[in-house]
Design an enzyme around this catalytic site. Structure first.
Site, short mmCIF file in Angstrom:
data_model
loop_
_atom_site.label_atom_id
_atom_site.label_comp_id
_atom_site.label_asym_id
_atom_site.label_seq_id
_atom_site.Cartn_x
_atom_site.Cartn_y
_atom_site.Cartn_z
N LYS A 52 1.02 -1.08 0.04
CA LYS A 52 0.01 0.05 0.02
C LYS A 52 0.77 1.34 0.02
O LYS A 52 0.67 2.25 -0.91
CB LYS A 52 -0.87 0.09 1.37
N GLN A 96 -4.76 -1.78 8.94
CA GLN A 96 -4.34 -3.01 8.58
C GLN A 96 -5.26 -3.85 9.47
O GLN A 96 -4.91 -4.21 10.65
CB GLN A 96 -3.29 -3.34 8.41
N ASP A 119 -11.28 2.62 3.16
CA ASP A 119 -11.38 1.17 3.23
C ASP A 119 -12.78 0.78 2.88
O ASP A 119 -13.41 -0.24 2.45
CB ASP A 119 -11.06 0.32 4.33
#
Ligand code: NAD
Length: 277
Positions: A52, A96, A119
């Site tokens: 990422k 995460q 997200d």
């Protein structure tokens, strides 16, 4: 033999589009910034976070990294998120997953400002998807919609079957296909006679988490097959939830593993960051 839907090529196109938009924003004096939080040092998470950050660098997005110890408390993590929520220089916040067992993931996700939930996992984002409002879309299913559209595969009016009902793939996937006017069926571990349902699908989207479970018996001749799964087989080779060699003989389009859905997730995360800015 099926046409291969190339996620590497399509994700590269999306990242290049994002890069252009980021450069334009920079000309206007605006910077795009993603804060990435990793709790503990799970090796798979470290790889994902690293990828990422690399994608951010490619697109010109500034990434701020918070690698915090595995024994961080839930309250400490939420305090960090609240600090980032208040920081006007930060456009997106990504935590995460999975988090260590002592931390309640739902509470953590809920603490992210919906305006920074790149997200697309928060109740707010999922709710806006459900009622067809603008909002962040979960990256993996949003990437699949892009794969289909950019491969000129018609979605409206098609019979779509999604296997899996997880909050991050199956459910948002079904909602996005519905929004694109497909006729959608969601199947799961309690579905009776799965092959009879999946054989109805013009577009079959597989997110089960079981290596090579879906064989040609589950697939209608000429269907489009999208494989979300990612595993290492007994020979340490990457494979999906679909038995690729068997199914590719029968379907019209298929995503390979690796190089299909996988690269799209990060590309859509980059897309969400720039949209947020
Ligand atoms: P999950 O374990 O949360 O959900 C799996 C779903 O499959 C469940 O809803 C379950 O009901 C269903 N299921 C399980 N066994 C079944 C069976 N025998 N028949 C029918 N349905 C069954 O998994 P997930 O998070 O949705 O991920 C699915 C797969 O996709 C995993 O392999 C994961 O690694 C992969 N994944 C890939 C990406 C990517 O970027 N490529 C992103 C997320 C997940």
């Amino acid at each position: 033999m099926a046409n291969i839907i190339d996620g590497k090529v399509i994700s590269a196109q999306i990242k290049d589009e994002v890069k252009e938009k980021v450069a334009k924003l920079k000309e206007e004096g605006r910077e795009v910034c993603l804060a990435v939080i990793q709790v503990g040092d799970d090796p798979a998470s470290t790889v994902y976070v690293g990828n990422k950050k690399k994608a951010c660098e490619y697109c010109g997005i500034r990434s701020e990294s918070y690698e915090i110890p595995g024994d961080t408390t839930e309250d400490e993590l939420i305090a960090l998120i609240e600090k980032l929520n208040a920081d006007t220089a930060v456009n997106g916040i990504l935590v995460q997953l999975p988090l260590p067992k002592h931390i309640n993931e739902d509470r953590v996700i809920m603490s992210i400002d919906p305006a920074k939930d790149v997200d697309g996992f928060s109740v707010n984002s999922v709710g806006s998807l459900c009622i067809g409002r603008k909002g962040y879309r979960s990256c993996t299913p949003a990437g699949i919609i892009e794969l289909l559209k950019r491969s000129n595969i018609e979605i409206a009016g098609k019979e779509c079957v999604v296997i899996g009902r997880s909050n991050i793939v199956g459910k948002p996937m079904a909602l996005m296909m519905l929004q694109e006017n497909a006729t959608v069926t969601i199947t799961h571990s309690k579905t009776v006679d799965l092959p009879s349902v999946t054989r109805r699908a013009d577009i079959l989207i597989v997110a089960i988490g079981k290596p090579r479970m879906i064989t040609s018996e589950y697939v209608k001749e000429g269907a489009v097959v999208i494989d979300v799964g990612i595993h290492r087989d007994e020979n340490n080779k990457l494979c999906g939830d679909v038995d690729y060699a068997d199914v590719a003989e029968k379907c019209s389009y298929i995503t390979p593993v690796p190089g299909g859905v996988g690269p799209m997730t990060i590309a859509m995360l980059m897309h969400n960051c720039v949209e947020g800015a």
